[in-house]
Design a protein around this motif. Structure first.
Motif, PDB file in Angstrom:
ATOM      1  N   VAL A 158      26.478  -8.855 -27.178  1.00 25.53           N
ATOM      2  CA  VAL A 158      27.508  -8.808 -28.218  1.00 25.53           C
ATOM      3  C   VAL A 158      26.994  -8.311 -29.564  1.00 25.53           C
ATOM      4  CG1 VAL A 158      28.741 -10.650 -27.046  1.00 25.53           C
ATOM      5  CG2 VAL A 158      27.266 -11.229 -28.962  1.00 25.53           C
ATOM      6  N   LEU A 159      25.687  -8.361 -29.802  1.00 28.24           N
ATOM      7  CA  LEU A 159      25.156  -7.989 -31.122  1.00 28.24           C
ATOM      8  C   LEU A 159      23.642  -7.915 -31.083  1.00 28.24           C
ATOM      9  CD1 LEU A 159      25.550  -7.755 -34.325  1.00 28.24           C
ATOM     10  CD2 LEU A 159      25.136 -10.221 -34.358  1.00 28.24           C
ATOM     11  N   PHE A 160      23.068  -6.983 -31.839  1.00 28.34           N
ATOM     12  CA  PHE A 160      21.658  -7.032 -32.225  1.00 28.34           C
ATOM     13  C   PHE A 160      21.503  -6.232 -33.512  1.00 28.34           C
ATOM     14  CE2 PHE A 160      21.997  -3.525 -29.168  1.00 28.34           C
ATOM     15  CZ  PHE A 160      21.428  -2.463 -29.874  1.00 28.34           C
ATOM     16  N   ASN A 161      20.306  -6.306 -34.112  1.00 27.58           N
ATOM     17  CA  ASN A 161      20.044  -5.665 -35.401  1.00 27.58           C
ATOM     18  C   ASN A 161      19.387  -4.304 -35.241  1.00 27.58           C
ATOM     19  OD1 ASN A 161      20.928  -8.054 -36.565  1.00 27.58           O
ATOM     20  ND2 ASN A 161      18.875  -8.764 -37.098  1.00 27.58           N
ATOM     21  N   LEU A 162      19.595  -3.454 -36.240  1.00 30.50           N
ATOM     22  CA  LEU A 162      18.803  -2.237 -36.334  1.00 30.50           C
ATOM     23  C   LEU A 162      17.333  -2.590 -36.548  1.00 30.50           C
ATOM     24  CD1 LEU A 162      21.715  -1.140 -36.988  1.00 30.50           C
ATOM     25  CD2 LEU A 162      20.596   0.450 -38.585  1.00 30.50           C
ATOM     26  N   PRO A 163      16.400  -1.688 -36.214  1.00 28.09           N
ATOM     27  CA  PRO A 163      15.000  -1.925 -36.579  1.00 28.09           C
ATOM     28  C   PRO A 163      14.891  -2.235 -38.070  1.00 28.09           C
ATOM     29  CG  PRO A 163      15.156  -0.031 -35.113  1.00 28.09           C
ATOM     30  CD  PRO A 163      16.571  -0.422 -35.468  1.00 28.09           C
ATOM     31  N   PRO A 164      14.095  -3.251 -38.440  1.00 31.98           N
ATOM     32  CA  PRO A 164      14.122  -3.764 -39.806  1.00 31.98           C
ATOM     33  C   PRO A 164      13.023  -3.240 -40.724  1.00 31.98           C
ATOM     34  CG  PRO A 164      12.935  -5.293 -38.437  1.00 31.98           C
ATOM     35  CD  PRO A 164      13.311  -4.134 -37.539  1.00 31.98           C
ATOM     36  N   GLY A 165      12.257  -2.234 -40.288  1.00 31.61           N
ATOM     37  CA  GLY A 165      11.039  -1.905 -41.011  1.00 31.61           C
ATOM     38  C   GLY A 165       9.884  -2.702 -40.442  1.00 31.61           C
ATOM     39  N   ASP A 166       8.893  -2.969 -41.251  1.00 34.72           N
ATOM     40  CA  ASP A 166       7.709  -3.696 -40.804  1.00 34.72           C
ATOM     41  C   ASP A 166       7.952  -5.196 -40.946  1.00 34.72           C
ATOM     42  OD1 ASP A 166       5.215  -4.746 -40.249  1.00 34.72           O
ATOM     43  OD2 ASP A 166       4.119  -3.200 -41.361  1.00 34.72           O
ATOM     44  N   TRP A 167       8.497  -5.792 -39.910  1.00 36.91           N
ATOM     45  CA  TRP A 167       8.855  -7.220 -39.938  1.00 36.91           C
ATOM     46  C   TRP A 167       7.646  -8.107 -40.184  1.00 36.91           C
ATOM     47  CZ3 TRP A 167      13.634  -9.460 -39.866  1.00 36.91           C
ATOM     48  CH2 TRP A 167      13.709 -10.827 -39.602  1.00 36.91           C
ATOM     49  N   GLU A 168       6.538  -7.791 -39.504  1.00 39.31           N
ATOM     50  CA  GLU A 168       5.343  -8.621 -39.638  1.00 39.31           C
ATOM     51  C   GLU A 168       4.777  -8.583 -41.049  1.00 39.31           C
ATOM     52  OE1 GLU A 168       4.348 -10.692 -37.322  1.00 39.31           O
ATOM     53  OE2 GLU A 168       6.023  -9.995 -36.096  1.00 39.31           O
ATOM     54  N   ALA A 169       5.008  -7.493 -41.763  1.00 40.54           N
ATOM     55  CA  ALA A 169       4.552  -7.381 -43.147  1.00 40.54           C
ATOM     56  C   ALA A 169       5.550  -7.965 -44.139  1.00 40.54           C
ATOM     57  CB  ALA A 169       4.280  -5.918 -43.489  1.00 40.54           C
ATOM     58  N   GLY A 170       6.667  -8.499 -43.627  1.00 44.57           N
ATOM     59  CA  GLY A 170       7.631  -9.148 -44.499  1.00 44.57           C
ATOM     60  C   GLY A 170       8.878  -8.357 -44.806  1.00 44.57           C
ATOM     61  N   GLU A 171       9.010  -7.141 -44.281  1.00 48.37           N
ATOM     62  CA  GLU A 171      10.225  -6.379 -44.531  1.00 48.37           C
ATOM     63  C   GLU A 171      11.394  -6.991 -43.767  1.00 48.37           C
ATOM     64  OE1 GLU A 171       8.749  -1.997 -45.866  1.00 48.37           O
ATOM     65  OE2 GLU A 171       9.163  -2.235 -43.717  1.00 48.37           O
ATOM     66  N   ARG A 172      12.576  -6.895 -44.384  1.00 50.65           N
ATOM     67  CA  ARG A 172      13.762  -7.510 -43.799  1.00 50.65           C
ATOM     68  C   ARG A 172      14.950  -6.553 -43.850  1.00 50.65           C
ATOM     69  NH1 ARG A 172      10.341 -10.054 -41.991  1.00 50.65           N
ATOM     70  NH2 ARG A 172      10.025 -12.321 -41.956  1.00 50.65           N
TER      71      ARG A 172
END
Length: 264
Positions: free
Chosen positions: A57-71
């Motif tokens: 039903v839903l998921f997010n676009l790639p968020p950038g560098d998640w492990e580095a703190g990008e959201r």
């Protein structure tokens, strides 16, 4: 009728990701969502969905560098090409998974952002959403935006319901809709049912969690039976994503949803 979707990024963490689909189905869920699918091929996820008889039903676009703190990337000046690529990738997965909607996280403001910086983020956000909404429409999908509270994610660009509604008005595209998360709304704005009523025509998806600890929705300061009653009275036919962290095990905490088909 209330239709509950399990958020597999938070629920059933007792299992490896691809095993969570079967666990969700066994617990009575018929739909699933999660933050990101990109660590697995869309074909592998589709197989898990089909085997469990679940709807994505839903998921997010790639968020950038998640492990580095990008959201998220949507409001970040200078990252426009990366955002566009992320939309293409999300739509590739959505096509394989037959997922009708994707969420573009807005991203973070830099610390101590001044008015000029905020204006630059806003302009980038609007331009990126116009592009992405057009791409979503061509693919037969919806694009969602979600205000996220700044206690959980300090500096998140989109944090208030009024701000989200103003963005929807400015972009003015029928494929751009609101992801209405009652947990985030309660923390930032309160007055949940009035916000729900005012924004109902723009809502594409609903999410729930207990406030303030983000545990099961039968614990905390929000009375979700009243929310569910109002959603049904308004004619909401979409999914309600269970995006909470179980206080103990996932199955042990599902007693709250028994009347909606969940099996603790």
């Amino acid at each position: 009728m209330i239709r509950l979707a399990a958020n597999l990024s938070m629920l059933f963490n007792e299992h490896d990701f691809l095993d969570r689909f079967a666990a969700a189905a066994e617990a009575g869920f018929r739909g699933v969502e999660y933050l990101f699918p990109y660590a697995h091929s869309p074909e592998d996820i589709k197989a898990a969905l089909d085997e469990a008889g679940l709807e994505q039903v839903l998921f997010n676009l790639p968020p950038g560098d998640w492990e580095a703190g990008e959201r998220g990337l949507a409001s970040l000046p200078g990252r426009e090409a990366e955002f566009r690529d992320s939309m293409v990738e999300a739509l590739r997965y959505a096509e394989v998974l037959a997922c009708p909607r994707v969420h573009a996280m807005a991203g973070l403001l830099p610390p101590e952002a001044d008015e000029a910086t905020r204006a630059a983020h806003h302009a980038t956000y609007i331009d990126n959403l116009r592009f992405a909404a057009g791409e979503a429409a061509r693919a037969g999908r919806e694009l969602l935006i979600e205000p996220i509270n700044t206690r959980d994610i300090p500096g998140f660009f989109l944090s208030r319901q009024a701000q989200a509604m103003a963005v929807l008005e400015e972009v003015n595209h029928p494929s751009l809709r609101l992801q209405f998360d009652l947990y985030h709304c309660q923390i930032m704005d309160g007055d949940l049912i009035k916000h729900l009523e005012r924004q109902f025509d723009r809502i594409g998806h609903v999410q729930i969690a207990g406030v303030p600890q983000r545990h099961e929705p039968d614990v905390g300061e929000v009375h979700y039976p009243a929310i569910f009653d109002r959603l049904e009275a308004l004619g909401y036919a979409g999914w309600i994503g269970c995006e909470y962290r179980p206080a103990a095990g996932t199955r042990e905490g599902l007693v709250w949803g028994r009347e909606h088909g969940l099996v603790p």
